[in-house]
Design a protein around this motif. Structure first.
Motif, mmCIF file in Angstrom:
data_model
loop_
_atom_site.group_PDB
_atom_site.id
_atom_site.type_symbol
_atom_site.label_atom_id
_atom_site.label_comp_id
_atom_site.label_asym_id
_atom_site.label_seq_id
_atom_site.Cartn_x
_atom_site.Cartn_y
_atom_site.Cartn_z
ATOM 1 N N ALA A 136 4.879 -1.497 10.825
ATOM 2 C CA ALA A 136 3.444 -1.584 10.520
ATOM 3 C C ALA A 136 3.211 -2.100 9.099
ATOM 4 N N LEU A 144 -4.189 -1.308 11.336
ATOM 5 C CA LEU A 144 -3.100 -0.361 11.570
ATOM 6 C C LEU A 144 -3.285 0.964 10.826
ATOM 7 N N SER A 156 -3.176 -5.297 8.865
ATOM 8 C CA SER A 156 -2.738 -4.146 8.076
ATOM 9 C C SER A 156 -3.846 -3.082 8.001
ATOM 10 N N SER A 183 -0.678 4.428 3.061
ATOM 11 C CA SER A 183 0.044 3.224 3.450
ATOM 12 C C SER A 183 0.671 2.666 2.170
#
Length: 175
Positions: free
Chosen positions: A99, A139, A136, A53
């Protein structure tokens, strides 16, 4: 196989962050809170890297810088603006999709809270940032990170209550 090791490492760093966040938000001292948050955010950055991420990882690295700058330059709107600009640039360079939005919202809220506020108002703003960080973490699938933010919210609420209680008991000492 490598993917499984990466996910496991991400989970481990999320759990390390959980412990550090609990210690940070249990503190009634702003300075101790911010020092422990530095350590927790190093673990969060590693966690987001292992989960690939990129925006959350980049913003978490900037959170580490922000904490140091906010401690050194409290209330400095110019430094705050630079941190916000760097955050916007980091998000633009690493953006993968919607996202990534919760991490950006969390960064903005946390930056404003740390530079402009102290005591209870700062903790309220950091609590709102924790809600965005929790999303976050959800996700990306981080159990430890999600629990860490939930614990941050819970512990932060208790600390806010304790600070309010102390303010009522000792109005001449605590403002």
């Amino acid at each position: 196989m490598l993917e499984n090791h990466s996910a496991l490492a991400g989970q481990v760093f999320g759990l390390i962050s959980l412990i550090l966040c609990a210690l940070a938000f249990a503190s009634k001292q702003d300075d101790r809170l911010l020092k422990l948050l530095l350590a927790a955010n190093v673990a969060f950055a590693l966690q987001f890297l292992f989960f690939e991420s990129w925006t959350a990882a980049a913003l978490t690295v900037l959170v580490i810088v922000r904490i140091g700058l906010a401690r050194r330059y409290p209330g400095n709107r110019g430094v705050m603006a630079l941190v916000l600009a760097a955050s916007g640039m980091a998000a633009a360079l690493t953006w993968q999709g919607w996202a990534d939005l919760p991490a950006l919202v969390a960064m903005v809220l946390g930056t404003m809270g740390m530079f402009l506020l102290r005591g209870i108002p700062m903790r309220v703003c950091l609590g709102l940032a924790a809600v965005a960080w929790m999303l976050s973490h959800l996700l990306v699938g981080s159990v430890g990170g999600t629990l860490a933010e939930g614990l941050v919210l819970f512990t932060n609420a208790i600390t806010i209550y304790r600070l309010m209680r102390d303010r009522r008991r000792y109005p001449d000492v605590i403002r």
